[in-house]
Design an enzyme around this catalytic site. Structure first.
Site, mmCIF file in Angstrom:
data_model
loop_
_atom_site.group_PDB
_atom_site.id
_atom_site.type_symbol
_atom_site.label_atom_id
_atom_site.label_comp_id
_atom_site.label_asym_id
_atom_site.label_seq_id
_atom_site.Cartn_x
_atom_site.Cartn_y
_atom_site.Cartn_z
ATOM 1 N N ASN A 119 162.004 -46.338 1.658
ATOM 2 C CA ASN A 119 162.156 -47.793 1.659
ATOM 3 C C ASN A 119 161.850 -48.390 3.033
ATOM 4 O O ASN A 119 161.307 -49.473 3.138
ATOM 5 C CB ASN A 119 163.585 -48.159 1.250
ATOM 6 C CG ASN A 119 163.837 -49.640 1.337
ATOM 7 O OD1 ASN A 119 163.278 -50.412 0.573
ATOM 8 N ND2 ASN A 119 164.645 -50.061 2.308
ATOM 9 N N ASP A 185 161.858 -52.496 6.707
ATOM 10 C CA ASP A 185 161.366 -52.146 5.364
ATOM 11 C C ASP A 185 159.840 -52.063 5.346
ATOM 12 O O ASP A 185 159.154 -52.888 5.958
ATOM 13 C CB ASP A 185 161.788 -53.216 4.345
ATOM 14 C CG ASP A 185 163.198 -52.992 3.832
ATOM 15 O OD1 ASP A 185 164.079 -52.714 4.662
ATOM 16 O OD2 ASP A 185 163.405 -53.103 2.609
ATOM 17 N N ASP A 216 166.003 -41.991 -1.717
ATOM 18 C CA ASP A 216 167.011 -42.862 -1.116
ATOM 19 C C ASP A 216 166.658 -44.332 -1.359
ATOM 20 O O ASP A 216 165.495 -44.717 -1.304
ATOM 21 C CB ASP A 216 167.060 -42.585 0.389
ATOM 22 C CG ASP A 216 168.115 -43.411 1.093
ATOM 23 O OD1 ASP A 216 169.302 -43.168 0.837
ATOM 24 O OD2 ASP A 216 167.753 -44.305 1.886
ATOM 25 N N GLU A 259 168.458 -42.796 -6.109
ATOM 26 C CA GLU A 259 169.704 -43.486 -5.802
ATOM 27 C C GLU A 259 169.546 -44.936 -6.216
ATOM 28 O O GLU A 259 168.846 -45.706 -5.558
ATOM 29 C CB GLU A 259 170.010 -43.399 -4.305
ATOM 30 C CG GLU A 259 171.297 -44.117 -3.946
ATOM 31 C CD GLU A 259 171.380 -44.553 -2.490
ATOM 32 O OE1 GLU A 259 172.496 -44.779 -2.030
ATOM 33 O OE2 GLU A 259 170.337 -44.692 -1.834
#
Ligand code: CA
Length: 510
Positions: A119, A185, A216, A259
């Site tokens: 991410n 990001d 993640d 996740e």
């Protein structure tokens, strides 16, 4: 003649509808924070060679897969901000060590998946450092920029560029960083970013040989907490679908578990195409609530059966698809702390986890009843080995003193320890394919207070699982011709058609 020819096909179709997923996706996984697990060189920091030395331990416990929290070079202790996606952090060892770990794990038929943090990068990652050179930088578009005057919402997620005299062509643009300013990001609307991340995934599968990834922050690929999230969520899922396809192209059995810390309804959208599994947060809370209450407050068996049917665990669309079960992970208070230290309830939580269908993940030390409440360092304390090598000491122990959490060397010797309870349950599960891959069906017979029952069933067998969640003994009419296959308490006995189930214990009948 035609009927005879059709019969095997019809039989096959009839069977396949109810046939659970193949492959090793139902094995028991173990989540490891290397820093706290096992130290090989005496610097107090757990490392890869330390883990290699403990693979025999994991095998003894019955573990079939390892999830390693991030191993890439990073300046944080937890390493969730990556500075080099192709490397191994020197604190943990070398790529040669990592390759040896894979070989040794695979020799024991253990899979290894690694945390992949896609991410965002660390703000010291060369991509971000190059991006700071300004709008002309070829890496500028790797990140998300905006003129601060145009940012009208979620302003706290946008950050000013660091002041740096060496950087040229700086503008006053802000960059987007969902977690904090040290983790900018990545910009998934920019194709070179996608290509770069796919190359990284393929490198670890093809050149290094991992078996998959724990993804993640899989929800936050495009800004989720944004007025336009209905637009961004499908784009996020489409990205994971692309990523999955690309990974399977080089390694057909790649296991991708995401996740997505959301309710079941959001998880289902991720499982529709993008991921093999997503950690089942709702179920982990339901197990905790059930164990704390001492009776099945939520219709746990039915809850899980409904969920698994909805997301198509039993369809053949994706044979890797599984329900990623867990009690707690590295972001949550430790299970036994949630239970105020109660050992009986910790045993019941383990028994529920390990008798449900799917892929159970055990957070390191959960099998010893490790304690800990946030902040994060306190839920990631050193694994207490007791006697023998490997003890880590990168931070002082606050919760898991020998008095609070008997170390492994003591629990091994104690037949009634939580560790022996875990070991017996995992081995029973490993030895019974129906416990790994059979589906769950509610047991609708009347049961005494505090007793939870469900079936686990495949084409060949149907087992009845009974949990006594409370402090009283249960007497259960089980029907005739049953056999007691497994129990966690030697005093649990089946006489004729009547089972006497001891408090805080589990029995499995055939
Ligand atoms: Ca070390």
């Amino acid at each position: 003649m035609r009927t005879i020819l059709l019969l095997p096909i019809l039989l096959f179709l009839a069977c396949s509808k109810d046939t659970p997923p193949q492959s090793g996706s139902s094995r028991v996984f173990y989540e490891i924070f290397l820093r706290s697990f096992s130290d090989s060189d005496g610097d107090g920091i757990g490392d890869i060679r330390g883990l290699i030395e403990k693979l025999d331990y994991l095998e003894e416990l019955g573990v079939g897969g390892i999830w390693l929290m991030p191993v890439h070079p990073s300046k944080s202790y937890h390493k969730y901000d990556v500075m080099d996606y192709y490397g191994i952090d020197p604190e943990y060892g070398t790529m040669a060590d990592f390759r040896e770990l894979l070989a040794e794990a695979h020799r024991r038929d253990m899979q290894v998946i690694i945390d992949l943090v896609l991410n965002h990068t660390d703000d010291e990652h060369p991509w971000f450092q190059a991006a700071l050179d300004g709008p002309e930088s070829p890496f500028r578009s790797f990140y998300v920029w905006a003129d601060p005057d145009t940012i009208t919402e979620e302003r706290h997620l946008w950050h000013q560029q660091p002041a740096d005299g060496d950087k040229k062509n700086q503008t006053n643009e802000y960059f987007y960083g969902f977690f904090w300013k040290g983790m900018p990001d990545l910009n998934y609307d920019y194709p070179p970013v996608r290509d770069s991340l796919i190359r990284i995934g393929k490198y670890w599968l093809e050149n290094v040989g991992v078996d998959g990834f724990r993804l993640d922050g899989a929800l936050f690929i495009y800004p989720y907490y944004h007025s336009r999230r209905d637009e961004y969520l499908p784009k996020t899922i489409a990205w994971w679908t692309d990523f999955h396809r690309e990974m399977e192209a080089v390694h057909p059995n790649t296991f991708l578990v995401g996740e997505v810390w959301q309710s079941d309804s959001v998880l289902l959208s991720f499982l529709s195409s993008g991921l093999d599994a997503a950690f089942h947060f709702d179920l982990s809370r339901a197990i905790l609530q059930t164990v704390k209450a001492g009776y099945d407050t939520l219709g746990l068996a039915r809850l899980d059966a409904d969920y698994q049917t909805q997301f198509g665990l039993y369809s053949f669309a994706n044979p890797q698809r599984t329900d990623a079960l867990f009690l707690t992970n590295h972001d949550q208070d430790r299970l036994r702390s949630e239970l105020d230290g109660n050992w009986d309830q910790a045993k019941m939580a383990a028994a529920l986890l390990l008798t449900l269908p799917g892929t159970p993940f055990i957070y390191y030390g959960e099998e010893l009843g490790m304690l800990g409440k946030k902040p994060d360092e306190r839920i990631r304390e050193p694994f207490p080995w007791g006697q023998g090598p490997g003890q880590t000491s990168w931070e002082p122990v606050e919760y898991n003193t020998p008095e609070n959490t008997p170390p492994l060397s003591l629990q091994k010797k104690d037949e009634h320890s939580l560790w022996n309870h875990y070991r017996r349950l995992i081995h029973f599960r490993n030895e019974q394919p129906v416990m790994e891959e059979g589906r769950i069906q509610p047991f609708d017979a009347a049961l005494p207070d505090g007793t939870l029952g469900f079936y686990r069933q495949d084409q060949d067998r149907r087992l009845l699982v009974l949990h006594q969640l409370g402090a009283s003994k249960a007497v259960i009419f089980t029907g005739t011709d049953r056999r007691l296959l497994f129990s966690t308490d030697p005093e649990t006995i089946l006489t004729g058609d009547t089972l006497r189930l001891m408090p805080y214990s589990t029995a499995v009948l055939e």
